[in-house]
Motif scaffolding. Structure first.
Motif, PDB file in Angstrom:
ATOM      1  N   ASP A   9      -3.306  -1.212   9.260  1.00  0.00           N
ATOM      2  CA  ASP A   9      -2.761  -2.084   8.212  1.00  0.00           C
ATOM      3  C   ASP A   9      -1.280  -1.801   7.955  1.00  0.00           C
ATOM      4  O   ASP A   9      -0.814  -1.795   6.812  1.00  0.00           O
ATOM      5  CB  ASP A   9      -3.553  -1.927   6.911  1.00  0.00           C
ATOM      6  CG  ASP A   9      -4.981  -2.421   7.054  1.00  0.00           C
ATOM      7  OD1 ASP A   9      -5.218  -3.300   7.903  1.00  0.00           O
ATOM      8  OD2 ASP A   9      -5.858  -1.922   6.330  1.00  0.00           O
ATOM      9  N   LEU A  10      -0.539  -1.580   9.036  1.00  0.00           N
ATOM     10  CA  LEU A  10       0.870  -1.204   8.910  1.00  0.00           C
ATOM     11  C   LEU A  10       1.707  -2.418   8.509  1.00  0.00           C
ATOM     12  O   LEU A  10       1.627  -3.475   9.129  1.00  0.00           O
ATOM     13  CB  LEU A  10       1.377  -0.644  10.235  1.00  0.00           C
ATOM     14  CG  LEU A  10       2.687   0.132  10.198  1.00  0.00           C
ATOM     15  CD1 LEU A  10       2.528   1.410   9.385  1.00  0.00           C
ATOM     16  CD2 LEU A  10       3.143   0.464  11.625  1.00  0.00           C
ATOM     17  N   LEU A  23      -0.456  -4.483  10.604  1.00  0.00           N
ATOM     18  CA  LEU A  23      -0.584  -4.268  12.045  1.00  0.00           C
ATOM     19  C   LEU A  23      -1.620  -3.190  12.348  1.00  0.00           C
ATOM     20  O   LEU A  23      -1.552  -2.079  11.832  1.00  0.00           O
ATOM     21  CB  LEU A  23       0.776  -3.860  12.618  1.00  0.00           C
ATOM     22  CG  LEU A  23       0.798  -3.494  14.099  1.00  0.00           C
ATOM     23  CD1 LEU A  23       0.518  -4.714  14.962  1.00  0.00           C
ATOM     24  CD2 LEU A  23       2.150  -2.877  14.468  1.00  0.00           C
ATOM     25  N   ASN A  24      -2.584  -3.535  13.192  1.00  0.00           N
ATOM     26  CA  ASN A  24      -3.581  -2.584  13.666  1.00  0.00           C
ATOM     27  C   ASN A  24      -3.475  -2.500  15.191  1.00  0.00           C
ATOM     28  O   ASN A  24      -3.742  -3.470  15.892  1.00  0.00           O
ATOM     29  CB  ASN A  24      -4.990  -3.027  13.257  1.00  0.00           C
ATOM     30  CG  ASN A  24      -5.187  -2.968  11.754  1.00  0.00           C
ATOM     31  OD1 ASN A  24      -5.307  -1.903  11.174  1.00  0.00           O
ATOM     32  ND2 ASN A  24      -5.197  -4.132  11.114  1.00  0.00           N
ATOM     33  N   MET A  25      -3.068  -1.341  15.685  1.00  0.00           N
ATOM     34  CA  MET A  25      -2.821  -1.178  17.117  1.00  0.00           C
ATOM     35  C   MET A  25      -3.233   0.224  17.543  1.00  0.00           C
ATOM     36  O   MET A  25      -3.018   1.191  16.817  1.00  0.00           O
ATOM     37  CB  MET A  25      -1.327  -1.388  17.414  1.00  0.00           C
ATOM     38  CG  MET A  25      -0.949  -1.261  18.879  1.00  0.00           C
ATOM     39  SD  MET A  25       0.833  -1.546  19.166  1.00  0.00           S
ATOM     40  CE  MET A  25       1.484   0.044  18.649  1.00  0.00           C
ATOM     41  N   THR A  26      -3.822   0.345  18.713  1.00  0.00           N
ATOM     42  CA  THR A  26      -4.154   1.647  19.283  1.00  0.00           C
ATOM     43  C   THR A  26      -3.679   1.687  20.730  1.00  0.00           C
ATOM     44  O   THR A  26      -3.726   0.689  21.436  1.00  0.00           O
ATOM     45  CB  THR A  26      -5.667   1.922  19.244  1.00  0.00           C
ATOM     46  OG1 THR A  26      -6.363   0.896  19.977  1.00  0.00           O
ATOM     47  CG2 THR A  26      -6.176   1.960  17.812  1.00  0.00           C
ATOM     48  N   GLY A  59       0.364   0.867   4.689  1.00  0.00           N
ATOM     49  CA  GLY A  59      -0.440   1.230   5.844  1.00  0.00           C
ATOM     50  C   GLY A  59      -0.064   2.599   6.393  1.00  0.00           C
ATOM     51  O   GLY A  59       0.755   3.321   5.821  1.00  0.00           O
ATOM     52  N   THR A  60      -0.679   2.952   7.527  1.00  0.00           N
ATOM     53  CA  THR A  60      -0.448   4.266   8.126  1.00  0.00           C
ATOM     54  C   THR A  60      -0.192   4.148   9.620  1.00  0.00           C
ATOM     55  O   THR A  60      -0.597   3.176  10.264  1.00  0.00           O
ATOM     56  CB  THR A  60      -1.654   5.197   7.905  1.00  0.00           C
ATOM     57  OG1 THR A  60      -2.823   4.601   8.521  1.00  0.00           O
ATOM     58  CG2 THR A  60      -1.909   5.426   6.430  1.00  0.00           C
ATOM     59  N   ALA A  61       0.470   5.171  10.152  1.00  0.00           N
ATOM     60  CA  ALA A  61       0.714   5.271  11.595  1.00  0.00           C
ATOM     61  C   ALA A  61       0.468   6.712  12.017  1.00  0.00           C
ATOM     62  O   ALA A  61       0.885   7.642  11.319  1.00  0.00           O
ATOM     63  CB  ALA A  61       2.140   4.848  11.925  1.00  0.00           C
ATOM     64  N   ASP A 203       3.303 -10.890  17.608  1.00  0.00           N
ATOM     65  CA  ASP A 203       3.983 -12.124  17.211  1.00  0.00           C
ATOM     66  C   ASP A 203       3.935 -12.248  15.696  1.00  0.00           C
ATOM     67  O   ASP A 203       2.875 -12.100  15.082  1.00  0.00           O
ATOM     68  CB  ASP A 203       3.318 -13.338  17.869  1.00  0.00           C
ATOM     69  CG  ASP A 203       4.108 -14.625  17.656  1.00  0.00           C
ATOM     70  OD1 ASP A 203       5.295 -14.543  17.311  1.00  0.00           O
ATOM     71  OD2 ASP A 203       3.537 -15.713  17.847  1.00  0.00           O
ATOM     72  N   ARG A 204       5.101 -12.500  15.090  1.00  0.00           N
ATOM     73  CA  ARG A 204       5.207 -12.654  13.638  1.00  0.00           C
ATOM     74  C   ARG A 204       4.575 -11.479  12.883  1.00  0.00           C
ATOM     75  O   ARG A 204       3.921 -11.639  11.856  1.00  0.00           O
ATOM     76  CB  ARG A 204       4.586 -13.977  13.197  1.00  0.00           C
ATOM     77  CG  ARG A 204       5.380 -15.211  13.631  1.00  0.00           C
ATOM     78  CD  ARG A 204       4.551 -16.456  13.579  1.00  0.00           C
ATOM     79  NE  ARG A 204       3.551 -16.466  14.635  1.00  0.00           N
ATOM     80  CZ  ARG A 204       2.642 -17.430  14.802  1.00  0.00           C
ATOM     81  NH1 ARG A 204       2.606 -18.443  13.964  1.00  0.00           N
ATOM     82  NH2 ARG A 204       1.775 -17.364  15.787  1.00  0.00           N
ATOM     83  N   GLY A 205       4.794 -10.286  13.431  1.00  0.00           N
ATOM     84  CA  GLY A 205       4.360  -9.082  12.745  1.00  0.00           C
ATOM     85  C   GLY A 205       2.905  -8.728  12.881  1.00  0.00           C
ATOM     86  O   GLY A 205       2.444  -7.758  12.273  1.00  0.00           O
ATOM     87  N   ARG A 206       2.157  -9.496  13.680  1.00  0.00           N
ATOM     88  CA  ARG A 206       0.727  -9.216  13.876  1.00  0.00           C
ATOM     89  C   ARG A 206       0.443  -9.041  15.368  1.00  0.00           C
ATOM     90  O   ARG A 206       1.022  -9.730  16.210  1.00  0.00           O
ATOM     91  CB  ARG A 206      -0.148 -10.353  13.342  1.00  0.00           C
ATOM     92  CG  ARG A 206      -0.040 -10.576  11.833  1.00  0.00           C
ATOM     93  CD  ARG A 206      -1.050 -11.621  11.398  1.00  0.00           C
ATOM     94  NE  ARG A 206      -0.861 -12.046  10.019  1.00  0.00           N
ATOM     95  CZ  ARG A 206      -1.352 -11.409   8.970  1.00  0.00           C
ATOM     96  NH1 ARG A 206      -2.066 -10.325   9.144  1.00  0.00           N
ATOM     97  NH2 ARG A 206      -1.133 -11.872   7.742  1.00  0.00           N
ATOM     98  N   LEU A 207      -0.474  -8.130  15.669  1.00  0.00           N
ATOM     99  CA  LEU A 207      -0.910  -7.958  17.047  1.00  0.00           C
ATOM    100  C   LEU A 207      -1.932  -9.038  17.346  1.00  0.00           C
ATOM    101  O   LEU A 207      -3.047  -9.024  16.824  1.00  0.00           O
ATOM    102  CB  LEU A 207      -1.520  -6.567  17.245  1.00  0.00           C
ATOM    103  CG  LEU A 207      -1.710  -6.143  18.696  1.00  0.00           C
ATOM    104  CD1 LEU A 207      -0.364  -5.957  19.389  1.00  0.00           C
ATOM    105  CD2 LEU A 207      -2.510  -4.844  18.775  1.00  0.00           C
TER     106      LEU A 207
END
Length: 299
Positions: A9-10, A23-26, A59-61, A203-207
């Motif tokens: 949720d960045l 943003l949720n990414m791994t 959010g967190t990273a 794109d536009r701040g979302r994965l």
């Protein structure tokens, strides 16, 4: 496979401008992960938050299992960071820079350093201010790989470089990144397509999606259908057919969920019995253009 990088949720805002939206990414350990997207999508912002160069709004990273806000010297000794605007003390020579950096990295390998300088054909006695942009990027690569980092982060490393230097940088990274995880943001899609294992589209701040390169290229096809009165075909097409173009007898579109039997069945459902159906595999650049156009039209 464990995760070397992860965001939850960045978010990042600059005043009223929202750059990242939950943003949720791994990034899996051992992968070469290509982060792509249009200008302004948030790629560099994501990287800078991960490396604790800027702070997130929410959010967190995590990086190497540690909250990015708490990264310390021992953590950075395992991380290599190479960016298009890399800066060095210009008065130093290449050799002096290497000697200066060695004490900061407990795992620095002098023999590996020398091999990298030879392989990249770097003049050790030349001052950094007298090097071309391509040479400076080679110095950045050599100084980053000499200590065998666990994570290599590259932000637009090929920007403005000629094809030969891009190839040399790619080869140097691949030959010396064994055991490391790589995150690379780049607009040079033809270059990274040859070696990335995973792709994330921002794109536009979302994965929008993340998947293995082999899966991505397998599910995209450019489809050309030759049929009677193509321009009169109804608009009720599958949602996964993008960027339709029409002429009196030809319809061209991109199938984003390609499966041979199902795709051909849907073509017959929409067009009846066409005279000809041609399916073409798509390189990463064409896939990117398709997604960027579709995203713009959806705004």
């Amino acid at each position: 496979m464990s995760e070397v990088l992860a965001t939850t949720d960045l978010s990042k805002r600059y005043g009223k401008n929202t750059v990242l939206r939950q943003l949720n990414m791994t990034v899996p350990e051992g992968s070469i992960y290509g982060l792509i997207g249009p200008n302004g999508a948030g790629k560099t912002t994501t990287i800078k938050i991960l490396l604790n160069l800027i702070r997130a709004t929410g959010g967190t990273a995590e990086i190497l299992g540690r909250d990015s806000r708490k990264l310390a010297g021992r953590d950075f000794a395992q991380i290599a960071y190479i960016s298009e605007d890399q800066r060095f003390p210009e008065w130093m020579t290449v050799e002096y820079l290497m000697r200066y950096l060695r004490p900061f990295y407990p795992t620095w390998d002098v023999e590996r350093e020398r091999q990298l300088l030879r392989d990249l054909d770097l003049p050790q006695d030349r001052k950094l201010k007298h090097l071309s942009r391509g040479m400076r990027m080679k110095v950045a690569l050599a100084s980053s790989l000499a200590y065998r980092p666990r994570l290599i982060v590259m932000d637009e490393p090929f920007s403005g470089l000629d094809p030969l230097v891009r190839d040399e940088l790619s080869a140097g990274m691949l030959e010396n990144a064994e055991g490391a995880t790589v995150l690379i943001s780049s607009h040079d899609l033809a270059e990274i397509e040859s070696f990335t294992s995973h792709i994330g589209y921002l794109d536009r701040g979302r994965l929008q999606f993340t998947e293995e390169m082999s899966s991505l290229t397998a599910r995209f096809r450019e489809v050309e259908v030759t049929t009677e009165a193509a321009s009169q075909v109804a608009e009720a097409w599958p949602a996964h057919w993008l960027n339709a173009e029409r002429s009196p007898a030809l319809v061209r579109f991109v199938e984003t969920e390609f499966e041979p039997e199902r795709t051909l069945a849907e073509v017959r459902r929409v067009f009846g019995e066409p005279r000809q159906v041609e399916l073409k595999a798509m390189p990463l650049r064409s896939i990117f253009v398709t997604l960027a156009k579709a995203g713009r039209e959806a705004e």
